[in-house]
Design an enzyme around this catalytic site. Sequence first.
Site, PDB file in Angstrom:
ATOM      1  N   TYR A 216      -6.922   0.438   3.663  1.00 38.83           N
ATOM      2  CA  TYR A 216      -6.232  -1.387   2.716  1.00 38.83           C
ATOM      3  C   TYR A 216      -6.957  -2.322   3.351  1.00 38.83           C
ATOM      4  O   TYR A 216      -7.079  -2.245   5.097  1.00 38.83           O
ATOM      5  CB  TYR A 216      -5.009  -0.427   3.001  1.00 38.83           C
ATOM      6  CG  TYR A 216      -3.910   0.245   2.479  1.00 38.83           C
ATOM      7  CD1 TYR A 216      -2.906   0.161   0.886  1.00 38.83           C
ATOM      8  CD2 TYR A 216      -3.427   1.596   2.824  1.00 38.83           C
ATOM      9  CE1 TYR A 216      -2.490   0.437   0.602  1.00 38.83           C
ATOM     10  CE2 TYR A 216      -2.686   2.422   1.978  1.00 38.83           C
ATOM     11  CZ  TYR A 216      -2.119   2.676   0.800  1.00 38.83           C
ATOM     12  OH  TYR A 216      -1.725   3.089   0.450  1.00 38.83           O
TER      13      TYR A 216
ATOM     14  N   ASP B 280       3.431   0.044  -3.561  1.00 37.94           N
ATOM     15  CA  ASP B 280       4.452   0.100  -3.733  1.00 37.94           C
ATOM     16  C   ASP B 280       4.172  -0.939  -4.864  1.00 37.94           C
ATOM     17  O   ASP B 280       3.018  -1.326  -5.327  1.00 37.94           O
ATOM     18  CB  ASP B 280       4.903  -0.394  -2.688  1.00 37.94           C
ATOM     19  CG  ASP B 280       5.320   0.402  -1.253  1.00 37.94           C
ATOM     20  OD1 ASP B 280       5.667   1.258  -1.937  1.00 37.94           O
ATOM     21  OD2 ASP B 280       5.199  -0.024  -0.332  1.00 37.94           O
TER      22      ASP B 280
END
Length: 258
Positions: free
Chosen positions: A110, A52
Site C-alpha cells: 500500500y 475500505d
Amino acid sequence: MKNYLLQIEYFGKNYCGWQRQSHSLSVQEELEKALSKIANQNIEVTCAGRTDTGVHATSQIVNFYSNAYRPLSAWQRGVNALLPQDIKILAVQQVNNNFNSRFTAINRTYNYIIYNSATSSPIFAEHCLWENRELDIDKMNQACEYLLGEQDFSSFRSSQCQSNTPFRNIQKAEFIKQGSFIVFEVVGNAFLHHMIRNLVGSLLKVGLGFESPEWIKVVLEAKDRTQAAETAKAHGLYFVGVEYPEFSFKRQIIKLFC
C-alpha cells in the site's frame, strides 16, 4: 472452466469500498455486473485486498472462473466499455485453476500519499492527505523500524475488525519524499481493518514533533487502540501491489503523479 486474473485500477471516492454491500455501491458490484453481462452468466470475483470506503487502487488483483469462451480482449475492452470511468481493467490473463488472488498472495503493498505544502492543491485535494506543517521524515522512518516483523497490531486495528488474530508481518515501512509529496510505502503479508490509516495517523504525530519515534513502540506494546492517534483519512490510501509465487504486480501511485 477457466480461471482469469484481472489487474484493476479504481478511484474509491464514490464507493463504500471493495466488498459488495446491500445498502451502498461497491467496486465489486460494478465489476461483477459488467463481467456477468459480457459472460452472459453470473460471475463472482475474489480480490487480493478488500479496500475500505474511499480507498483507491492502482493494482488490485482479481480472479474469477467462467466457462464462457471469450477472447482476452473481450474480458478487458468489452468489460471496460460497461464499467464507470472510475473503475477500469488494466490487464487480463488466464491463470492456473488453483490460483486465488487472495489466498495465493505472499504480500501486499500500500501507498499513503501526503501532500506536504503550505497551500493545499485543488488538483490533488481528493488524491492525497494535505498537511501544511513541516514533517520530519527522518523521525518518522525511525518510528517505522518498530513496525517491522511479525507483531501484535491490536493498537492499530479498528473496533470493527473481524480478523481472528491481530498478528501481522510487516516487511517494509518507509516514508519517501518526492517534491511536495511524502509517500508512505508499507508491505506486509496482510493488514487489519483500518491498520494502515491508524499507523499513518500515529506516525504523523511523530513527524510533527508531538511524540518521539520510540512512542510507536510504546503504543504497539500497549495492545490498546485508545493509545494510538486518530485514523488518517481514507482518500490518501492506495492499494498498489501484490506478490505471488509466480509473478507480482505493482504500480506505485507517486509514479503516476510525477
